[in-house]
Design an enzyme around this catalytic site. Structure first.
Site, PDB file in Angstrom:
ATOM      1  N   ARG A 107      -4.203 -10.314   4.276  1.00  0.00           N
ATOM      2  CA  ARG A 107      -4.382 -10.364   2.816  1.00  0.00           C
ATOM      3  C   ARG A 107      -3.107  -9.833   2.167  1.00  0.00           C
ATOM      4  O   ARG A 107      -2.722  -8.692   2.391  1.00  0.00           O
ATOM      5  CB  ARG A 107      -5.593  -9.517   2.426  1.00  0.00           C
ATOM      6  CG  ARG A 107      -5.949  -9.537   0.953  1.00  0.00           C
ATOM      7  CD  ARG A 107      -7.215  -8.721   0.712  1.00  0.00           C
ATOM      8  NE  ARG A 107      -7.625  -8.742  -0.690  1.00  0.00           N
ATOM      9  CZ  ARG A 107      -7.205  -7.893  -1.614  1.00  0.00           C
ATOM     10  NH1 ARG A 107      -6.345  -6.923  -1.277  1.00  0.00           N
ATOM     11  NH2 ARG A 107      -7.621  -7.984  -2.863  1.00  0.00           N
ATOM     12  N   LYS A 132       0.815  -1.206   0.000  1.00  0.00           N
ATOM     13  CA  LYS A 132       0.000   0.000   0.000  1.00  0.00           C
ATOM     14  C   LYS A 132       0.861   1.274   0.000  1.00  0.00           C
ATOM     15  O   LYS A 132       2.007   1.278   0.439  1.00  0.00           O
ATOM     16  CB  LYS A 132      -0.956   0.002   1.194  1.00  0.00           C
ATOM     17  CG  LYS A 132      -2.042  -1.071   1.108  1.00  0.00           C
ATOM     18  CD  LYS A 132      -3.017  -0.819  -0.030  1.00  0.00           C
ATOM     19  CE  LYS A 132      -4.076  -1.902  -0.158  1.00  0.00           C
ATOM     20  NZ  LYS A 132      -5.042  -1.905   0.942  1.00  0.00           N
TER      21      LYS A 132
END
Length: 285
Positions: free
Chosen positions: A264, A230
């Protein structure tokens, strides 16, 4: 290291049978990300051909993935994903989903559209993963309830507001999602909460969400965290998405320490090794 908060652990018996084994362990399950899209932020176009997608799913399972999360629409928040129709999502899923379900590992369908979730669950997917937390498509909660499936309810925002308390915003959002779920008949034991790292948040708010993750324990529900590659990582150490393995693992280990039951990730082998070694070390205390 605790894979689930103590409060949620007390309700283990009420959890969905699929979730229960993961919640009882000292380390989180790893969910492997499979994007069958041309435009996902990290790996768009790498697995949009059916043979490559199936091979990647097999590779992630061999590396220790206990769930395969398959998505056919990019939801990247910062570079402006192009929305696609349900028909396009289904066209991308049909050549690959049955073959991936046949691999024998639980499959999660990453979609905000009830029509797509219904197709995938009918085809043998076992988990619905909604990046809008049951608040975008009004039919989603009913579809999940009818199938009796676990659902990942993710926090999201239409706009980014750096001035808000992101934890308070998440608490309000999840309270509303849980009201929707209850009205639709979704059992509380079927719900997993996801703070939505990188979605509707500044990089600083994403880090706050990770740092204060344990505050979500008040809901008594298992947590899923997806910090893989991210953008907030690059605000600490400048890097491109595929250069963020170290930052991803650091974030995921901290999430596991704060109660995440599912992680995840794109880099499955490295993440599996990290969470299991950390748990083994913690067990020696």
């Amino acid at each position: 290291m605790s894979a689930i908060s103590p409060h949620a652990a007390s309700d283990l018996a009420s959890s969905h049978p699929l979730l229960r084994p993961w919640l009882a362990r000292p380390y989180p399950a790893v969910m492997g990300i499979l994007n069958v899209t041309p435009d996902s932020f990290s790996d768009g176009g790498r697995f949009d051909a059916p043979d490559r997608a199936i091979a990647q799913a097999k590779s992630m399972i061999a590396a220790g993935a206990e769930i395969i999360d398959i998505g056919a629409e990019s939801t990247r928040p910062y570079k402006g994903a192009e929305p696609v129709t349900a028909a396009e999502e289904l066209a991308r899923l049909r050549p690959v989903l049955p073959a991936i379900v046949a691999l024998g590992v639980p499959v999660s369908i990453d979609s905000m559209k009830a029509e797509v979730a219904a197709y995938a669950l009918d085809q043998g997917a076992q988990i619905a993963n909604d990046v809008w937390g049951l608040q975008r498509d009004p039919a989603m909660a009913a579809i999940v309830a009818v199938h009796g499936a676990p659902v990942v309810v993710m926090h999201n925002r239409v706009t980014v507001d750096p001035d808000i308390d992101i934890i308070e915003d998440m608490l309000r959002f999840f309270a509303h999602s849980l009201e929707i779920a209850a009205k639709a008949g979704i059992a509380a034991g079927n719900i997993v909460l996801d703070p939505g790292i990188g979605f509707g948040k500044t990089p600083q708010q994403s880090m706050t969400a990770l740092a204060r993750l344990d505050q979500l324990a008040r809901f008594g529900l298992p947590l899923l965290v997806g910090a893989s590659r991210k953008r907030f990582i690059s605000t600490v150490v400048e890097s491109e998405p595929r250069e963020r393995l170290g930052g991803s693992i650091a974030a995921h280990l901290m999430a596991a320490q704060r109660g995440a039951a599912i992680i995840r990730a794109h880099d499955v082998a490295e993440t599996v090794q990290a969470v299991r070694v950390a748990a083994a070390i913690e067990a020696q205390r």
